[in-house]
Design a protein around this motif. Sequence first.
Motif, short mmCIF file in Angstrom:
data_model
loop_
_atom_site.label_atom_id
_atom_site.label_comp_id
_atom_site.label_asym_id
_atom_site.label_seq_id
_atom_site.Cartn_x
_atom_site.Cartn_y
_atom_site.Cartn_z
N ASP A 245 16.28 0.59 14.64
CA ASP A 245 16.11 -0.58 15.51
C ASP A 245 16.62 -1.76 14.70
O ASP A 245 15.95 -2.21 13.76
CB ASP A 245 14.63 -0.74 15.88
CG ASP A 245 14.37 -1.91 16.81
OD1 ASP A 245 15.02 -2.97 16.66
OD2 ASP A 245 13.50 -1.78 17.69
N GLU B 152 16.94 -4.86 15.29
CA GLU B 152 16.10 -6.07 15.31
C GLU B 152 14.97 -5.95 14.30
O GLU B 152 14.67 -6.88 13.57
CB GLU B 152 15.56 -6.33 16.71
CG GLU B 152 16.60 -6.87 17.66
CD GLU B 152 16.02 -7.20 19.04
OE1 GLU B 152 14.80 -7.50 19.14
OE2 GLU B 152 16.79 -7.18 20.00
N LYS B 153 14.32 -4.78 14.27
CA LYS B 153 13.25 -4.56 13.30
C LYS B 153 13.80 -4.61 11.87
O LYS B 153 13.18 -5.17 10.97
CB LYS B 153 12.58 -3.19 13.53
CG LYS B 153 11.68 -3.13 14.73
CD LYS B 153 11.06 -1.75 14.81
CE LYS B 153 10.07 -1.62 15.96
NZ LYS B 153 9.41 -0.31 15.96
N ASP C 124 11.79 4.18 6.80
CA ASP C 124 10.90 3.90 7.93
C ASP C 124 9.50 4.39 7.59
O ASP C 124 9.32 5.46 7.00
CB ASP C 124 11.40 4.61 9.20
CG ASP C 124 10.51 4.29 10.38
OD1 ASP C 124 10.53 3.13 10.84
OD2 ASP C 124 9.76 5.19 10.81
N GLU D 284 9.25 0.06 5.54
CA GLU D 284 9.11 -0.91 6.63
C GLU D 284 9.09 -0.18 7.96
O GLU D 284 9.44 0.99 8.04
CB GLU D 284 10.30 -1.88 6.62
CG GLU D 284 10.47 -2.71 5.37
CD GLU D 284 9.54 -3.91 5.30
OE1 GLU D 284 8.85 -4.20 6.31
OE2 GLU D 284 9.49 -4.56 4.24
N ASP D 285 8.75 -0.89 9.02
CA ASP D 285 8.84 -0.38 10.38
C ASP D 285 10.28 -0.65 10.84
O ASP D 285 10.63 -1.79 11.15
CB ASP D 285 7.83 -1.09 11.28
CG ASP D 285 7.86 -0.59 12.71
OD1 ASP D 285 8.52 0.44 12.99
OD2 ASP D 285 7.22 -1.23 13.58
N LYS E 264 14.54 -8.14 10.85
CA LYS E 264 13.28 -8.85 10.58
C LYS E 264 12.74 -8.45 9.20
O LYS E 264 12.27 -9.30 8.45
CB LYS E 264 12.26 -8.51 11.68
CG LYS E 264 10.98 -9.28 11.60
CD LYS E 264 10.07 -8.94 12.77
CE LYS E 264 8.73 -9.65 12.62
NZ LYS E 264 7.77 -9.23 13.63
#
Length: 161
Positions: A67, A69-70, A113, A149-150, A73
């Motif tokens: 993802d 966007e994730k 992840d 991280e996510d 971030k």
Amino acid sequence: MEIPKRLIDSLNENKVSYEILHHPEAITAQRIAQAEHVKARHHAKVVMIKSGGEHLMAALPADHQIDLEKFAKAIGKPAVLGAEAEFKPLFPDCAVGAMPPFGILYGLPTYVDKRLAEEDYIVFEGGTHTDAIKMSYRDYEKIVKPRVEDLAVKIQPMKGA
């Protein structure tokens, strides 16, 4: 093509247990997981990301997709998928798309992840499309020291599949 010497040397120098698995040639992470008879959540697939002029490595479960966007971030700046032509030269001892999630061996920051980090063991491509390596996630983390991280979302199965 053989498993990169630098990968085997790193595993041996760090005195970790690992198993080399051989499988029929497979390209997609989910097919490799099937060939290895492991659940997709244990198979660490590598996704190359580019942010600014920097290449970054992300490892996520085979049944997930990055993802962006994730990811952006998590790193605090925009990120895009890396183009194969751009990152291929970074892995001269690996088949394209079969890089192990060991950015440390290639001078690349490595991100994992959080779902992969919850597994007791992981399986990943060993630099070829016919070899994989199985090892404990804790040993992997000890060597690579990735940032957890996510980063991903679960891939939804296709209807009727």
